[in-house]
Design an enzyme around this catalytic site. Structure first.
Site, PDB file in Angstrom:
ATOM      1  N   THR A 126       0.812  -1.218   0.000  1.00  0.00           N
ATOM      2  CA  THR A 126       0.000   0.000   0.000  1.00  0.00           C
ATOM      3  C   THR A 126       0.852   1.279   0.000  1.00  0.00           C
ATOM      4  O   THR A 126       1.893   1.339   0.647  1.00  0.00           O
ATOM      5  CB  THR A 126      -0.917   0.006   1.244  1.00  0.00           C
ATOM      6  OG1 THR A 126      -1.752  -1.144   1.198  1.00  0.00           O
ATOM      7  CG2 THR A 126      -1.783   1.251   1.305  1.00  0.00           C
ATOM      8  N   GLU A 127       0.362   2.301  -0.726  1.00  0.00           N
ATOM      9  CA  GLU A 127       0.985   3.618  -0.716  1.00  0.00           C
ATOM     10  C   GLU A 127      -0.064   4.675  -0.410  1.00  0.00           C
ATOM     11  O   GLU A 127      -1.261   4.392  -0.396  1.00  0.00           O
ATOM     12  CB  GLU A 127       1.654   3.900  -2.074  1.00  0.00           C
ATOM     13  CG  GLU A 127       2.785   2.932  -2.387  1.00  0.00           C
ATOM     14  CD  GLU A 127       3.506   3.252  -3.693  1.00  0.00           C
ATOM     15  OE1 GLU A 127       3.198   4.297  -4.307  1.00  0.00           O
ATOM     16  OE2 GLU A 127       4.370   2.444  -4.089  1.00  0.00           O
ATOM     17  N   GLY A 131      -4.380   2.731  -2.432  1.00  0.00           N
ATOM     18  CA  GLY A 131      -4.808   1.734  -1.461  1.00  0.00           C
ATOM     19  C   GLY A 131      -5.299   0.504  -2.203  1.00  0.00           C
ATOM     20  O   GLY A 131      -4.540  -0.405  -2.533  1.00  0.00           O
ATOM     21  N   ILE A 157       2.047   0.222   7.034  1.00  0.00           N
ATOM     22  CA  ILE A 157       2.832  -1.013   7.058  1.00  0.00           C
ATOM     23  C   ILE A 157       2.980  -1.512   8.503  1.00  0.00           C
ATOM     24  O   ILE A 157       3.573  -0.837   9.349  1.00  0.00           O
ATOM     25  CB  ILE A 157       4.229  -0.803   6.435  1.00  0.00           C
ATOM     26  CG1 ILE A 157       4.093  -0.167   5.040  1.00  0.00           C
ATOM     27  CG2 ILE A 157       4.992  -2.117   6.399  1.00  0.00           C
ATOM     28  CD1 ILE A 157       3.231  -0.933   4.062  1.00  0.00           C
ATOM     29  N   ARG A 268     -25.094  -9.141  35.552  1.00  0.00           N
ATOM     30  CA  ARG A 268     -25.816  -7.880  35.678  1.00  0.00           C
ATOM     31  C   ARG A 268     -27.307  -8.131  35.924  1.00  0.00           C
ATOM     32  O   ARG A 268     -27.965  -8.798  35.122  1.00  0.00           O
ATOM     33  CB  ARG A 268     -25.626  -7.071  34.393  1.00  0.00           C
ATOM     34  CG  ARG A 268     -26.473  -5.807  34.284  1.00  0.00           C
ATOM     35  CD  ARG A 268     -26.037  -4.729  35.228  1.00  0.00           C
ATOM     36  NE  ARG A 268     -26.617  -3.441  34.858  1.00  0.00           N
ATOM     37  CZ  ARG A 268     -26.583  -2.363  35.629  1.00  0.00           C
ATOM     38  NH1 ARG A 268     -25.995  -2.411  36.814  1.00  0.00           N
ATOM     39  NH2 ARG A 268     -27.116  -1.228  35.220  1.00  0.00           N
ATOM     40  N   HIS A 338     -23.753  -4.338  27.419  1.00  0.00           N
ATOM     41  CA  HIS A 338     -23.140  -3.731  28.612  1.00  0.00           C
ATOM     42  C   HIS A 338     -23.781  -2.392  28.984  1.00  0.00           C
ATOM     43  O   HIS A 338     -23.568  -1.892  30.089  1.00  0.00           O
ATOM     44  CB  HIS A 338     -21.646  -3.495  28.378  1.00  0.00           C
ATOM     45  CG  HIS A 338     -20.784  -4.698  28.576  1.00  0.00           C
ATOM     46  ND1 HIS A 338     -20.772  -5.767  27.707  1.00  0.00           N
ATOM     47  CD2 HIS A 338     -19.880  -5.003  29.552  1.00  0.00           C
ATOM     48  CE1 HIS A 338     -19.895  -6.665  28.123  1.00  0.00           C
ATOM     49  NE2 HIS A 338     -19.348  -6.228  29.240  1.00  0.00           N
ATOM     50  N   GLY A 339     -24.550  -1.805  28.041  1.00  0.00           N
ATOM     51  CA  GLY A 339     -25.121  -0.488  28.317  1.00  0.00           C
ATOM     52  C   GLY A 339     -24.025   0.544  28.511  1.00  0.00           C
ATOM     53  O   GLY A 339     -23.004   0.523  27.823  1.00  0.00           O
ATOM     54  N   GLU A 363      -5.998  -5.739   4.404  1.00  0.00           N
ATOM     55  CA  GLU A 363      -5.834  -6.835   3.437  1.00  0.00           C
ATOM     56  C   GLU A 363      -7.024  -6.946   2.483  1.00  0.00           C
ATOM     57  O   GLU A 363      -7.493  -8.034   2.167  1.00  0.00           O
ATOM     58  CB  GLU A 363      -5.546  -8.153   4.153  1.00  0.00           C
ATOM     59  CG  GLU A 363      -4.198  -8.106   4.853  1.00  0.00           C
ATOM     60  CD  GLU A 363      -3.677  -9.448   5.297  1.00  0.00           C
ATOM     61  OE1 GLU A 363      -3.885 -10.433   4.575  1.00  0.00           O
ATOM     62  OE2 GLU A 363      -3.058  -9.489   6.372  1.00  0.00           O
ATOM     63  N   GLU A 367     -15.488  -3.973   0.261  1.00  0.00           N
ATOM     64  CA  GLU A 367     -15.895  -3.698  -1.118  1.00  0.00           C
ATOM     65  C   GLU A 367     -15.010  -4.442  -2.123  1.00  0.00           C
ATOM     66  O   GLU A 367     -15.497  -4.949  -3.142  1.00  0.00           O
ATOM     67  CB  GLU A 367     -15.857  -2.185  -1.380  1.00  0.00           C
ATOM     68  CG  GLU A 367     -16.923  -1.390  -0.635  1.00  0.00           C
ATOM     69  CD  GLU A 367     -16.662  -1.263   0.867  1.00  0.00           C
ATOM     70  OE1 GLU A 367     -17.629  -1.026   1.618  1.00  0.00           O
ATOM     71  OE2 GLU A 367     -15.490  -1.398   1.304  1.00  0.00           O
TER      72      GLU A 367
END
Length: 379
Positions: A126-127, A131, A157, A268, A338-339, A363, A367
């Site tokens: 990737t650059e 992407g 990286i 809980r 957990h709220g 990776e 999409e």
């Protein structure tokens, strides 16, 4: 079809679980808050064989298959996905690229030290401006006698700063040509090869992410993996296996979040009984458990095909896409169960929630996975 773990798989999973409990769990939030990359923990993982999982024993590795690989990444990621991500990137990207496409001499030179964790590996495709469009990369390598001169930069990286060795794919031909890119192995300390900015991230904060910078960096032609022009094609094959890694990471995140939510729901109490007894909560738990199971089946089917040396591009993309989106849903529901407490750093689901999102991006985004799947089913 046997869905039970073999004795070896059970033993490997237990070993990874024990490792995570002893060396990782006590430090999870400390590393997360400070963005500490605990390189010494990866060295310990190397001692236990977790840095050369897929490497043959003849090259100093564990000689295991993808089912065992999934088990190890899952168990580590249930405790801290950041460390699971680092172990996965080292194994499936850098090490696996050299193992799959290197000459025997190249393998002997680097694989044994990668497999033990003596060397920490990085992998650069990737650059900044490329992407998903990796073919449009700007980093170049120009031949100069027995060397190639590299100029440009890679970003996002894993182990970009602390890695001892990197496999990088750079342009040796025309931009956009799938046969115009080449893979090089570059060791730390090579003149003109430096690390740039370390990224400040939402999640996976204990896994180092940084730039790689090349300024008139001279790399011997002997460091080319495969043939000149094969780098991009190699990368796509490496990423097929890498998608199993991210799928395993995703399932680990989801299991960690689910187990925390299940435990909390039993403890809980509201209106005189544990919240797990309310249908609204129990149905959430049922959905979460089902999606985790479905992801695992898909993931192990892809692993089966990979172990058999059969085509698994479609299944790899499916398993990565489904598991990564699933882990985001599960982490979100774990917060909801957990709220208000789920929003606090005192409870582990807050971190799982932040860590989960990377799985849908790294990776190959969701999409891109859909694009890969669509192309395969429309052939």
């Amino acid at each position: 079809m046997d869905f039970d773990y073999s004795e070896v798989q059970k033993m490997v999973a237990q070993s990874a679980k024990d490792f995570a409990e002893k060396y990782i769990r006590p430090h999870v939030m400390e590393w997360d808050e400070a963005q500490t990359f605990p390189i010494e923990v990866l060295k310990k993982a190397g001692e236990l064989g977790f840095m050369g999982i897929l490497v043959p024993e003849s090259l100093g590795g564990s000689g295991l298959g993808y089912h065992e690989y999934i088990a190890i990444i899952e168990e580590i990621s249930k405790v801290d996905p950041s460390i699971g991500l680092s172990v996965a990137a080292h194994n499936s990207l850098c090490t696996n690229h050299i193992l799959t496409f290197g000459t025997e001499e190249q393998k002997q030179q680097w694989i044994p030290r990668l497999a033990t964790g003596e060397l920490i590996g990085a992998w650069g495709l990737t650059e900044h401006n490329t992407g998903s469009d990796a073919g449009g990369m700007n980093t170049t390598a120009v031949k100069d006698g027995d060397y190639y001169v590299l100029n440009g930069a890679k970003n996002f990286i894993t182990h970009g700063k602390s890695g001892d060795i990197a496999v990088v794919i750079v342009r040796t031909g025309e931009k956009g040509d799938s046969h115009g890119m080449t893979a090089f192995v570059i060791e730390k300390g090579t003149p003109g090869f430096t690390a740039g900015k370390k990224e400040d991230k939402l999640g996976m904060r204990a896994s180092e992410t940084a730039e790689l910078i090349f300024e008139d960096c001279r790399v011997p032609a002997a460091n080319i993996l495969g043939e000149v022009g094969e780098g991009f094609v190699q990368s796509m094959k490496v990423l097929d296996g890498g998608r199993i890694s991210i799928g395993a990471l995703s399932v680990g995140v989801a299991k960690g979040a689910f187990e925390a939510a299940l435990k909390y729901s039993k403890e809980r109490e509201q209106f005189g009984k544990p919240i797990s007894q309310f249908q609204g909560i129990s149905f959430k738990l049922a959905d979460m458990a089902t999606e985790i199971e479905a992801s695992e089946v898909l993931l192990h089917k892809a692993a089966f095909l990979k172990n058999e040396g059969r085509g698994m591009t479609k299944l790899g993309a499916m398993s990565k896409m489904y598991a990564s989106e699933m882990c985001v849903r599960v982490a979100t529901e774990a917060i909801q169960i957990h709220g208000g407490y789920g929003y606090l750093k005192d409870f582990p689901v807050e971190k799982f929630y932040r860590d989960a999102k990377l799985c849908t991006i790294g990776e190959g985004t969701t999409e891109i996975q859909k694009l890969v799947i669509a192309r395969n089913i429309l052939k």
